[in-house]
Design an enzyme around this catalytic site. Structure first.
Site, short mmCIF file in Angstrom:
data_model
loop_
_atom_site.label_atom_id
_atom_site.label_comp_id
_atom_site.label_asym_id
_atom_site.label_seq_id
_atom_site.Cartn_x
_atom_site.Cartn_y
_atom_site.Cartn_z
N GLY A 1 0.81 -1.20 0.00
CA GLY A 1 0.00 0.00 0.00
C GLY A 1 0.85 1.26 0.00
CB THR A 2 -0.06 4.79 0.61
OG1 THR A 2 -1.20 4.70 -0.25
CG2 THR A 2 0.61 6.14 0.41
CE LYS B 1 -5.70 19.65 -0.21
NZ LYS B 1 -5.63 18.57 0.80
#
Length: 490
Positions: A15-16, A80
């Site tokens: 995962g991350t 962002k």
């Protein structure tokens, strides 16, 4: 004298968190004598922590040698500039938490102190107008920061939205290209040595992976730190009662906006994260105040495009392990703790954990002083972020549902009470140690949610008021003009 160096680093879980750790370890720890091994099972899904980030992720990627354009293409990423909060104060309001600064400090005084003195004067407007990131985000425009201190873009900062699964896949390719090794398999047991350290993990098929240092990236289960090492969990749900989340992808909706949106609902809040290929949506809620079916109905009713996949349901408890490093095990990501994703801090805490570990990297003696310092630094990080997230709830004036009445009246941590008291007096905020959120962030949320100080720093009165008014008018106009010159996202 130094002890014998660590030769085998084993990362448990992908995962991350796992692949961030593997990519960083392969880049900075593999000296040709040290092996980096990641163990994960394709049969065990990952939570996929975080699709929205904060600006330090740019430095992490750069240190790994990731090209930004390649990274954005590979992950469906978009820039962002901050977070728009909707309905957090009275249910009808909007405010913006921008990355970067408000205006510019003058004569060593924080800009917000100048704004507090002049806020009722004609043409001053809301403090959001002085943050280039906020003005650009609401216009749907983006440009990178400028190195020219005279440019309005000098005060702009940005992070990313991206697909967490695609990011993990990119990091895996990067890590393996630099020598990290992946072993597929489900862990069925943990071996410990005479010191109580983890000696090896046992896999299905009578396999064994031994190591010197183990990084626990096993998610909420906390297989090594929680289960094997028995480190207790500090439950913070009395301050952060949201304990469930529902996530669902929807079709991309134009125009793309360079911001995350967090919309308050009756028993929690909803995120909206724009990616190139889809929009990420989710509802974080408190199960004590709303049921799962109703929470999902609320989420789907407020999505602005058709879903492209099924809804995923997650359960969690806000808090952290009392120690994030025990013996020869260091927990990264969900295995060490979880704070709801309101301010997009999950990936940052992984990044911070890696950075602090590398700065205090042990040898085979595993010195108590290094371990204790790591735990102190990471404990402070979690606590300061916890307080910042609690602020969003505690500052509300909403009393329209039991959930909002609870968070509005709950007892607060002493550290947050002190910050609020200082700000309410004269707008003062002090940043401690390497606390993540800087003064502009605290100012944005406090003022955005209607916490107006009784006064301002009296030193401001020593400055010429006419010159201050001129300066603020110029900053506000300059931001508005710059936003119109910036390109729209496409």
């Amino acid at each position: 004298m130094s002890g014998e160096p660590i030769g085998r680093v084993v990362i448990v879980g992908g995962g991350t968190a796992g692949w961030m750790a593997a990519a960083a370890a392969a880049r900075f720890l593999d000296d040709g004598q040290r092996t980096i091994t990641l163990v994960e099972s394709d049969a065990i899904g990952t939570v996929g922590v975080g699709e929205a980030t904060i600006p330090p992720i740019r430095g992490f990627n750069a240190r790994l040698g990731l090209d930004e354009a390649e990274f954005l293409r590979a992950t469906g990423g978009t820039p962002k500039l901050g977070i728009e909060f909707v309905g957090w104060t009275d249910g009808t309001d909007r405010y913006f938490h921008p990355f970067g600064t408000h205006g510019r400090d003058i004569e060593g005084l924080n800009f917000h102190q100048l704004w507090l003195k002049l806020r009722d004067r004609e043409g001053i407007g809301p403090i959001d107008d002085y943050a280039m990131s906020a003005v650009a985000a609401r216009a749907g425009r983006f440009a990178p920061p400028s190195p020219d201190p005279r440019s309005p873009l000098a005060g702009l900062e940005y992070a990313y939205h991206f697909d967490a699964g695609l990011y993990a896949a990119l990091l895996r390719r990067h890590a393996e290209a630099q020598g990290a090794r992946r072993i597929e398999g489900r862990i069925v047991g943990v071996e410990r040595d005479a010191r109580g350290h983890v000696a090896a993990v046992r896999l299905e098929g009578d396999r064994r992976v031994a190591g010197d240092l183990f990084l626990d990236c096993s998610g909420f289960r906390s297989l090594l730190l929680g289960e094997a090492m028995g480190v207790p969990f500090d439950d913070w749900s009395h301050w952060l009662p949201c304990d469930r989340a529902i996530a669902v992808p929807t079709e991309r909706r134009d125009p793309l906006l360079p911001m995350t949106r967090a919309t308050a609902h009756d028993a929690g809040w909803q995120w909206r994260i724009p990616l190139r290929h889809r929009t990420g949506n989710g509802h974080v809620y408190a199960s004590a105040f709303v049921g799962q079916d109703e929470a999902e109905r609320v989420l789907m009713a407020h999505c602005d495009a058709p879903p492209t996949g099924p809804a995923r349901h997650l359960s969690f408890t806000a808090g952290r392990r009392q120690r994030l490093w025990a013996g020869n095990v260091v927990a990264l990501g969900l295995s060490g703790g979880f704070l709801e994703p309101l301010e997009s801090t999950s990936i940052h805490l992984i990044q911070m954990g890696i950075s602090k570990l590398f700065g205090l990297f042990p040898d085979l003696r595993f010195s108590d002083v290094e371990r204790d310092e790591y735990n102190r630094l990471m404990g402070d990080q979690y606590a300061s972020i916890r307080d910042f997230i609690i602020l969003h709830y505690a500052a509300t004036r909403r009393d329209d549902t039991p959930f909002w009445r609870y968070v509005r009246t709950m007892a607060l941590p002493e550290t947050l009470r002190r910050k609020l008291a200082l700000f309410r007096e004269k707008g003062r905020i002090f940043r401690y140690d390497d606390e993540l959120f800087a003064i502009p962030s605290w100012v944005a949320v406090m003022l955005g949610q209607g916490i107006m100080p009784d006064g301002y720093d009296p030193v401001v009165d020593a400055l010429d008021e006419g010159r201050l008014l001129t300066a603020l008018h110029q900053i506000r106009a300059g931001n508005a003009a710059m936003a119109q010159q910036m390109p729209a996202l496409s």
